[in-house]
Design an enzyme around this catalytic site. Structure first.
Site, PDB file in Angstrom:
ATOM      1  N   TYR A  85       0.791  -1.228   0.000  1.00 24.57           N
ATOM      2  CA  TYR A  85       0.000   0.000   0.000  1.00 24.57           C
ATOM      3  C   TYR A  85       0.827   1.285   0.000  1.00 24.57           C
ATOM      4  O   TYR A  85       0.261   2.370  -0.040  1.00 24.57           O
ATOM      5  CB  TYR A  85      -0.945   0.000   1.206  1.00 24.57           C
ATOM      6  N   ASN A 109     -13.285   3.360  -2.017  1.00 22.62           N
ATOM      7  CA  ASN A 109     -12.372   2.252  -1.755  1.00 22.62           C
ATOM      8  C   ASN A 109     -12.931   1.562  -0.526  1.00 22.62           C
ATOM      9  O   ASN A 109     -12.719   2.004   0.599  1.00 22.62           O
ATOM     10  CB  ASN A 109     -10.943   2.736  -1.516  1.00 22.62           C
ATOM     11  N   HIS A 115      -9.006   0.807  -5.908  1.00 23.16           N
ATOM     12  CA  HIS A 115      -8.134  -0.005  -5.059  1.00 23.16           C
ATOM     13  C   HIS A 115      -6.697   0.408  -5.313  1.00 23.16           C
ATOM     14  O   HIS A 115      -6.300   0.630  -6.467  1.00 23.16           O
ATOM     15  CB  HIS A 115      -8.312  -1.494  -5.353  1.00 23.16           C
ATOM     16  N   SER A 136      -3.944  -1.446  -4.545  1.00 25.04           N
ATOM     17  CA  SER A 136      -3.235  -2.594  -5.109  1.00 25.04           C
ATOM     18  C   SER A 136      -4.053  -3.179  -6.260  1.00 25.04           C
ATOM     19  O   SER A 136      -5.234  -2.886  -6.416  1.00 25.04           O
ATOM     20  CB  SER A 136      -3.013  -3.661  -4.032  1.00 25.04           C
TER      21      SER A 136
END
Length: 140
Positions: free
Chosen positions: A22, A71, A97, A99
């Site tokens: 992240y 998100n 998102h 990732s």
């Protein structure tokens, strides 16, 4: 345009949590960058670890904002209730998102909210939010 950014569970730990996935930057610093990139738009940010609070935010802004960037974190893969909330409102929602959820565990490949969203962006780190804002601007 008024754009609402809503982050779900554990995203309050950005910059501290699993930095290999992240990143090491907290979201609040990136939000300042977004506000400088899009000064003509009104960006509002909310974060909650509580599913019901996320639903309340979607209901509160889902009929008056220009768009919502969501998100939902882990709720993406589990919450029919969040999907129903997104489906019940009138403003476009873009799922984001940090990732690439499709390069991770197989259970992350499922998004209940994605089927109700205008579009989905994943895998570009925090820049996924900038891309979502650009998408909402083009939509308007």
């Amino acid at each position: 345009m008024k754009i609402i950014i809503i982050n779900g569970p554990n995203l309050n730990l950005l910059g501290k949590r699993e930095t290999a996935i992240y990143g090491s930057a907290p979201f609040e610093g990136y939000l300042d960058k977004l506000k400088s990139i899009f000064p003509e738009h009104e960006l509002h940010y909310f974060q909650s670890n509580v599913e019901g609070e996320l639903i309340n935010l979607i209901h509160e802004h889902g009929f008056s904002a220009g768009g919502i960037i969501l998100n939902a974190g882990g709720y993406t893969h589990t919450s029919v209730a969040l999907a129903d909330a997104v489906g019940a409102i009138q403003v476009p929602v873009i799922e984001v998102h940090i990732s690439n959820i499709f390069s991770r565990e197989s259970y992350r490949h499922i998004s209940y909210i994605g089927t109700k969203c205008k579009g989905s962006i994943s895998g570009f780190g925090l820049d996924s939010y900038r891309l979502a804002i650009e998408g909402l601007i083009l939509e308007h």
